[in-house]
Design an enzyme around this catalytic site. Structure first.
Site, PDB file in Angstrom:
ATOM      1  CG  ASN A   1      -5.057  -4.575  42.945  1.00 35.59           C
ATOM      2  OD1 ASN A   1      -4.668  -5.699  43.252  1.00 35.59           O
ATOM      3  ND2 ASN A   1      -4.914  -3.536  43.747  1.00 35.59           N
TER       4      ASN A   1
ATOM      5  CB  ALA B   1     -25.133  -8.788  40.293  1.00 36.09           C
ATOM      6  N   PRO B   2     -22.975  -8.427  43.305  1.00 36.74           N
ATOM      7  CG  PRO B   2     -22.286  -6.878  44.894  1.00 36.74           C
ATOM      8  CD  PRO B   2     -22.697  -6.987  43.465  1.00 36.74           C
TER       9      PRO B   2
ATOM     10  CD1 TRP C   1     -39.367 -11.575  24.995  1.00 35.27           C
ATOM     11  CD2 TRP C   1     -38.306 -10.777  26.793  1.00 35.27           C
ATOM     12  NE1 TRP C   1     -39.078 -10.247  24.745  1.00 35.27           N
ATOM     13  CE2 TRP C   1     -38.429  -9.737  25.848  1.00 35.27           C
ATOM     14  CE3 TRP C   1     -37.661 -10.506  28.007  1.00 35.27           C
ATOM     15  CZ2 TRP C   1     -37.919  -8.458  26.063  1.00 35.27           C
ATOM     16  CZ3 TRP C   1     -37.171  -9.234  28.228  1.00 35.27           C
ATOM     17  CH2 TRP C   1     -37.301  -8.227  27.259  1.00 35.27           C
TER      18      TRP C   1
ATOM     19  CG  ASP D   1     -12.293 -14.614  41.686  1.00 35.54           C
ATOM     20  OD1 ASP D   1     -12.975 -15.581  42.086  1.00 35.54           O
ATOM     21  OD2 ASP D   1     -11.118 -14.707  41.271  1.00 35.54           O
TER      22      ASP D   1
ATOM     23  CE  LYS E   1     -14.601  -8.028  38.329  1.00 36.43           C
ATOM     24  NZ  LYS E   1     -14.231  -7.345  39.577  1.00 36.43           N
TER      25      LYS E   1
ATOM     26  CE  LYS F   1     -37.044  -5.102  31.668  1.00 34.97           C
ATOM     27  NZ  LYS F   1     -37.087  -3.974  32.603  1.00 34.97           N
TER      28      LYS F   1
ATOM     29  CG  ASP G   1     -26.392  18.706  40.541  1.00 36.60           C
ATOM     30  OD1 ASP G   1     -26.652  19.922  40.611  1.00 36.60           O
ATOM     31  OD2 ASP G   1     -27.033  17.830  41.151  1.00 36.60           O
TER      32      ASP G   1
ATOM     33  CD  GLU H   1     -24.431  22.277  43.732  1.00 35.37           C
ATOM     34  OE1 GLU H   1     -25.661  22.403  43.668  1.00 35.37           O
ATOM     35  OE2 GLU H   1     -23.869  21.616  44.599  1.00 35.37           O
TER      36      GLU H   1
END
Length: 655
Positions: free
Chosen positions: A48, A78-79, A93, A104, A107, A129, A343, A398
């Site tokens: 894929n 950002a689904p 700004w 799709d 995205k 931002k 970690d 770790e």
């Protein structure tokens, strides 16, 4: 041939593993199932995404990246968002002038063409931002999860995302060292690497600390707290920006220079990577990036660590795999890191995160229903990717071998340091950063405590407490180095017995830097006894460099005598003898050896340059006898003073 009940090939080398350790035979299907999951995910990435190579290069397309023609390509996952925009200094700004196009699978993408002059529309150093319109209509101003540089200005609480695209970036001049046979790791934190009461810099580490590490004989640095973390006192374990090198120490180029200079000294550099959890910050972290409780994390209670109060990744999620694998690759290819120490692996591997659990070593604990096999699969993919794309890279889970307190039972010491599965590589340490943290004490401070404030000058009497502490400090570190595993780790400053503990500036200590520093000046002062421990540590490492015991087969322990407090073993053609007895010295003490010959002392902890009492003569020759002792065909008679460690070499055996 496919495994029964699975799809794909058999787990590689599984028959050899089961033959070597028959106690694993009941778990054969578990191995097959886990490998099948790994194989399925890897094949799915091939089918894929065009392969793991392309998939893990996503850091070059996600976030904000500049094209050669000056145009800027922006991409986010950002689904849960209803709409996504880019805003910042570049557009005054305006929150809506630069909308992303929905694609799709959650995205979003945006292309901003170059200016008429061919320059980038988003200048280097300008603030940005991502604006998310949440499902409830609320506008959320977020830092891209893929941001490369974030800065907190003095008048701000949260971090700002600063576009990092300098006209001239640091050019690497030196190749990584060849893969090491022996790992002697210097665990380091850039911010505390100075005697001064402030946050130290990458530049300070490069020019003041790297030469110390090289001169001490370490060949590997493990850098902690590099991934950006808003809360300094978290020791770097509450990561907010995974692709950003912490700006509190300097710029990305400063870190690249640090790694490059380390390479020029022959030092391998590892990153302490935190993929086990993430900060709960939403203003300048990953949490609720798209306005939902999930996105990169599990939703609901499963997505929060009860003890750490942090968010937990959903390792089964396709985009989470893209994010984490690309993160590893970016640190290797952009910065030049040579590998990773992962970690929090216990927290990753178990649904209960190991909270309140005492592991007995029973294999059922590693194959039960509590194991999070999605997290395990991610670690398999990460290891596979790193070794496939960069075969010389090092990966360490770790670190788990530890001799952390004053338990002078000889059998327990040997068991602690040697109890490991055959052919599995371990990093051993007498103390790591955990033992330096507030609420605990360093090994030296545990041994000598308050007398370190008054009796470490060579002009003060050598009190029993200081004498005992100095001698045991050396012995514990040497036995850990030579018996404990296949690599050795030391936390910065502990090599010379750094006093007190480590405590970062926080409200509870009035934001003090007093304990958030490493007092290297103590070992530079030749009127203080810290120099003795520093010299011993250096010579111990240099001896390992010559004889390579960390890369040798495990030691043969011929003696662990409880009442005599003596431990003796052979490794890498050397004979190691430890007398932990506080006052008994032994004349003509018989120690078993495999190879006959003439033995001489190479190193002993009682030498004057190490703050010892100089009771041993290095010119003495110890001749073996054909006299079996402690399961060895030969033996030597040696003098072993109290509280002394001795390293002897058979001079008749060519090295």
């Amino acid at each position: 041939m496919a495994a029964s009940g699975t799809q794909g090939p058999l787990a590689p080398k599984l028959p050899e593993l089961l033959e070597r350790d028959p106690y694993l035979a009941p778990f054969e299907q578990d191995f097959q199932r886990r490998y099948a999951l790994f194989y399925k995910r890897l094949k799915s990435i091939d089918d894929n995404e065009g392969g793991l190579n392309k998939f893990s290069k996503s850091y070059k397309s996600f976030g904000v990246n500049q094209f050669v023609d000056g145009g800027v390509y922006c991409k986010e996952w950002a689904p849960g968002a209803e709409a996504v925009f880019l805003t910042g200094d570049f557009n005054g700004w305006n929150p809506f002038s630069h909308p992303y196009k929905k694609m799709d699978y959650g995205k979003w993408e945006l292309f901003i063409p170059p200016g008429q002059d061919g320059f980038s529309p988003v200048p280097h150093g300008s603030k940005l931002k991502v604006v998310i319109r949440a499902q409830n209509g609320e506008l959320l101003y977020r830092i891209s999860p893929w941001a490369r540089y974030v800065v907190r200005y003095e008048d701000k609480v949260n971090y700002d995302w600063v576009h990092w695209n300098p006209p001239q970036t640091y050019i690497r001049r030196h190749h990584s060292p060849k893969k090491l046979k022996s790992l002697r790791i210097y665990e380091s934190h850039v911010g505390i690497a100075s005697p001064e009461g402030k946050i130290a810099s990458y530049k300070n580490f490069t020019y003041n600390v790297l030469p110390r590490i090289r001169d001490l004989g370490y060949n590997c640095i493990q850098l902690m707290a590099v991934m950006e973390h808003a809360y300094y006192a978290s020791f770097g374990y509450q990561v907010t920006s995974f692709f950003a090198a912490s700006s509190r120490y300097g710029t990305p180029d400063d870190l690249k220079e640090l790694i490059d200079v380390a390479h020029s000294m022959g030092l391998t550099v590892l990153l302490d990577v935190v993929h086990s959890h993430a900060s709960k910050n939403s203003e300048d972290g990953l949490n609720k990036f798209d306005g939902t409780d999930s996105c990169f994390f599990h939703s609901g209670p499963r997505g929060t660590h009860q003890v750490w109060d942090s968010r937990l990744f959903d390792y089964a999620n396709w985009e989470v795999l893209r994010f984490l694998l690309s993160n590893l690759r970016m640190w290797i290819e952009d910065y030049g890191f040579d590998g990773f120490r992962f970690d929090g692996v216990t927290s990753m591997l178990y649904h209960d995160h190991g909270i309140g659990k005492e592991f007995s070593g029973d294999y059922n604990e590693y194959f039960g229903l509590d194991v999070d096999e999605d997290a395990l699969c991610y670690l398999m993919l990460a290891n596979h990717m790193i070794n496939f794309l960069h075969p010389d890279c090092i990966t360490i889970a770790e670190i788990i071998k530890e001799l952390k307190d004053e338990d002078w039972n000889m059998g327990n010491i040997v068991y602690t340091l040697t109890n490991r599965r055959y052919d599995e590589k371990y990093i051993a340490y007498a103390e790591s950063h955990d033992q330096a943290l507030v609420g605990d004490k360093t090994l030296a401070f545990r041994l000598m405590d308050a007398e370190m404030y008054t009796n470490m000058s060579v002009f003060t009497p050598l009190t029993p407490v200081i004498d005992r502490g100095i001698q045991l400090h050396k012995m514990i570190r040497l036995i850990t180095h030579t018996l404990g595993g296949d690599g050795y780790l030391n936390f910065m400053g502990n090599e010379f017995g750094h006093p007190e503990w480590l405590d970062f500036p926080r409200k509870g200590n009035n934001e003090s830097f007093h304990y958030a520093r490493r007092q290297f000046n103590l070992t530079d002062d030749h009127l203080l006894r810290y120099k003795f421990l520093n010299e011993f540590d250096r010579d111990m490492n240099k001896l390992e460099e010559k004889f390579g015991w960390l890369a040798s087969p495990p030691a043969f322990v011929s003696e662990k005598h409880e009442s005599n407090k003596v431990i003796a073993y052979e490794r890498a053609g050397l004979l190691f003898i430890f007398n932990f007895h506080p006052y008994e010295s032994y004349v003509d003490y018989r120690v078993g050896v495999e190879v006959p010959g003439k033995y001489k002392i190479l190193m002993d902890s009682d030498a004057s340059e190490y703050g010892g009492h100089q009771r041993l003569d290095h010119n003495t020759e110890y001749f073996s006898e054909e006299y079996p002792h402690n399961c060895r065909p030969n033996s030597v008679m040696v003098y072993i003073p109290s509280r002394v460690a001795i390293v002897l070499q058979n001079m008749d055996v060519p090295q």
